[in-house]
Design a protein around this motif. Structure first.
Motif, short mmCIF file in Angstrom:
data_model
loop_
_atom_site.label_atom_id
_atom_site.label_comp_id
_atom_site.label_asym_id
_atom_site.label_seq_id
_atom_site.Cartn_x
_atom_site.Cartn_y
_atom_site.Cartn_z
N ASN A 251 0.83 -1.20 0.00
CA ASN A 251 0.00 0.00 0.00
C ASN A 251 0.87 1.25 0.00
O ASN A 251 2.10 1.17 0.09
CB ASN A 251 -0.99 0.00 1.18
N ASP A 252 0.26 2.41 -0.09
CA ASP A 252 1.00 3.65 -0.24
C ASP A 252 1.69 4.11 1.05
O ASP A 252 2.50 5.04 1.03
CB ASP A 252 0.07 4.77 -0.72
N TYR B 288 1.57 -3.88 3.90
CA TYR B 288 1.20 -4.89 2.92
C TYR B 288 -0.13 -5.54 3.29
O TYR B 288 -0.37 -5.85 4.46
CB TYR B 288 2.27 -5.99 2.84
N ALA B 289 -0.96 -5.76 2.27
CA ALA B 289 -2.11 -6.64 2.40
C ALA B 289 -1.60 -8.04 2.12
O ALA B 289 -1.01 -8.29 1.07
CB ALA B 289 -3.20 -6.26 1.40
N ASN C 247 -3.47 -7.35 7.17
CA ASN C 247 -2.48 -6.34 6.84
C ASN C 247 -1.26 -6.49 7.74
O ASN C 247 -1.37 -6.94 8.89
CB ASN C 247 -3.05 -4.94 7.02
N GLY D 98 -3.61 0.83 4.66
CA GLY D 98 -3.91 1.92 3.75
C GLY D 98 -4.25 1.42 2.36
O GLY D 98 -4.22 0.23 2.08
N TYR D 99 -4.60 2.34 1.49
CA TYR D 99 -4.96 2.00 0.12
C TYR D 99 -3.71 2.03 -0.77
O TYR D 99 -2.64 2.51 -0.37
CB TYR D 99 -6.02 2.95 -0.43
N THR D 100 -3.86 1.50 -1.99
CA THR D 100 -2.77 1.44 -2.97
C THR D 100 -3.18 2.20 -4.22
O THR D 100 -4.28 1.97 -4.75
CB THR D 100 -2.47 -0.02 -3.35
N THR D 101 -2.34 3.08 -4.71
CA THR D 101 -2.63 3.78 -5.96
C THR D 101 -1.66 3.33 -7.05
O THR D 101 -0.49 3.08 -6.79
CB THR D 101 -2.51 5.31 -5.78
N ASN E 77 -7.93 -2.11 -0.41
CA ASN E 77 -7.40 -3.16 0.47
C ASN E 77 -8.33 -3.46 1.63
O ASN E 77 -8.19 -4.48 2.29
CB ASN E 77 -6.00 -2.81 0.98
N ASN F 252 -10.86 1.76 4.40
CA ASN F 252 -9.94 2.79 3.91
C ASN F 252 -10.61 3.77 2.95
O ASN F 252 -9.94 4.66 2.42
CB ASN F 252 -8.75 2.14 3.21
#
Length: 293
Positions: A163-164, A168-169, A179, A184-187, A225, A229
Motif C-alpha cells: 500500500n502507499d 502490505y495486504a 495487513n 492503507g490504500y494502494t494507488t 485493500n 480505507n
C-alpha cells in the motif's frame, strides 16, 4: 566465521530474484525452468538456465557444472565466498534495519511482527495460490511480492500487495487475509487522467486486468485493500471527474458504493458486470473456466 544458518539463508535467496535485482530478466520460462541471456557475456542465443525448483543455475557457455546462488554472486561480483554470503544476507533483508525491499526501505512495525524481507514472486507455493485464483504469473509478479515476516517468534511468508504507506495486504490461500505494517490504500498510476478505477481488494484488481487482457490499467487505479480505507481515499477519488467502482456485491461493498455516491463524485457502478457473483474474482474464476471449454 560464517555460521551454517547464515549460509543457508544466503542459499535460500531465489536466483531469479537476484538476477532481477541486477537487471537480468528471463527470455522465456516454462514451468520451473527460466532461460536467460548469460549475465557473464554478450550473446545472441540465450544459454543460461535457472531451475527454480532446486534454485540452481546452469551456464551452458561455461565448462562449470550447474551451481547455486552463492557461486553466481561470486562470479558476478568477482568476490570471495564470504563476501557473496554477506551480499546475499543483505539482499534477504537480514543484515540490518531498515529492511530491504525492491521498492525501497520498509520500516519495521511497532509490535511483535517484523518484515524480514520482500522479494519478487518466485515461491512455488504462492505461485500456485495466485494461479488457483486464475491470475497469471506475469501479472501477479508485476504487482505482488513475497513477504517474509516474523510473528511471535515464528517465521512466516505470504503474498503481499504494497500500500502507499509502506504496509502490505497479505494473502496465502490458507487463512491469512490481513495487513502487515501501516494499513492503507494502494494507488497505481496510468496515462489517462480524468477517470479513476477503484477496487476493494488486490484479486479484484488483478482479475480485471486478466478479464480486459491488460498488463497495466488504462486509468489510474486505487485499491482500497479494505472498505474501511474508503474515507481516507475520498480526497484522491474526488480529484477525478469520474470514478469506476468495482465493489463487491455484498453488504460492505454496497455500503461503500453508497458512501462514495454521496460524496460529491460521479460514480459508475461497474459491479453490474458481475452482478450474479460476490466479486470480480469470483466472476473471473467462472468466466475463465468457461473460456477453456
Amino acid at each position: 566465521m560464517i555460521t551454517l544458518q547464515t549460509i543457508q539463508i544466503a542459499k535460500a535467496v531465489a536466483i531469479v530474484d537476484y538476477l532481477a535485482y541486477k537487471g537480468f530478466q528471463p527470455v522465456s520460462h516454462r514451468g520451473q525452468r527460466y532461460v536467460y541471456y548469460s549475465p557473464f557475456r554478450s550473446e545472441n542465443t540465450p544459454s543460461f538456465s535457472v531451475n527454480t525448483a532446486i534454485n540452481r543455475y546452469k551456464d551452458f557457455g561455461s565448462p562449470e557444472a550447474g551451481d547455486d546462488i552463492i557461486r553466481l554472486v561470486q562470479l558476478l561480483s568477482s568476490c570471495s565466498f564470504s563476501q557473496a554470503v554477506a551480499k546475499l544476507t543483505k539482499f534477504a533483508g537480514l543484515e540490518s534495519k531498515p529492511y530491504f525491499s525492491l521498492s525501497g526501505p520498509i520500516q519495521p512495525t511497532q509490535s511483535k511482527e517484523e518484515i524480514r524481507s520482500v522479494k519478487l514472486l518466485a515461491n512455488t507455493q504462492l505461485i500456485r495460490y495466485v494461479e488457483s485464483r486464475k491470475i497469471s504469473f506475469p501479472i501477479a509478479r508485476t504487482y505482488c511480492r513475497e513477504v517474509y515476516y516474523s510473528q511471535h517468534g515464528k517465521n512466516l511468508f505470504a503474498l503481499g500487495f504494497a500500500n502507499d504507506r509502506g504496509g502490505y495486504a497479505l494473502r496465502n490461500g490458507v487463512g491469512t487475509k490481513r495487513n502487515l505494517g501501516p494499513a492503507g490504500y494502494t494507488t497505481i498510476q496510468a496515462p489517462q487522467a480524468t477517470t479513476i478505477n477503484v477496487f476493494e481488494g488486490v484479486f479484484d484488481f488483478l482479475s480485471a486486468l486478466e478479464y480486459y487482457r491488460l498488463s497495466s490499467p488504462t486509468f489510474p487505479t486505487l485499491v482500497l485493500n479494505s472498505t474501511t480505507n474508503l474515507e481516507s481515499a475520498l480526497p484522491v477519488l474526488k480529484g477525478y471527474q469520474k470514478v469506476n467502482a468495482y465493489f463487491d456485491n455484498d453488504k460492505a461493498g454496497q455500503e461503500a458504493l453508497s458512501r462514495l455516491s454521496n460524496s460529491d463524485v460521479t460514480v459508475t457502478n461497474r459491479s453490474a458486470l458481475y452482478a450474479s457473483h460476490k466479486d470480480f474474482n469470483a466472476f473471473w474464476l467462472e468466466s475463465s473456466s468457461l473460456m477453456l471449454c
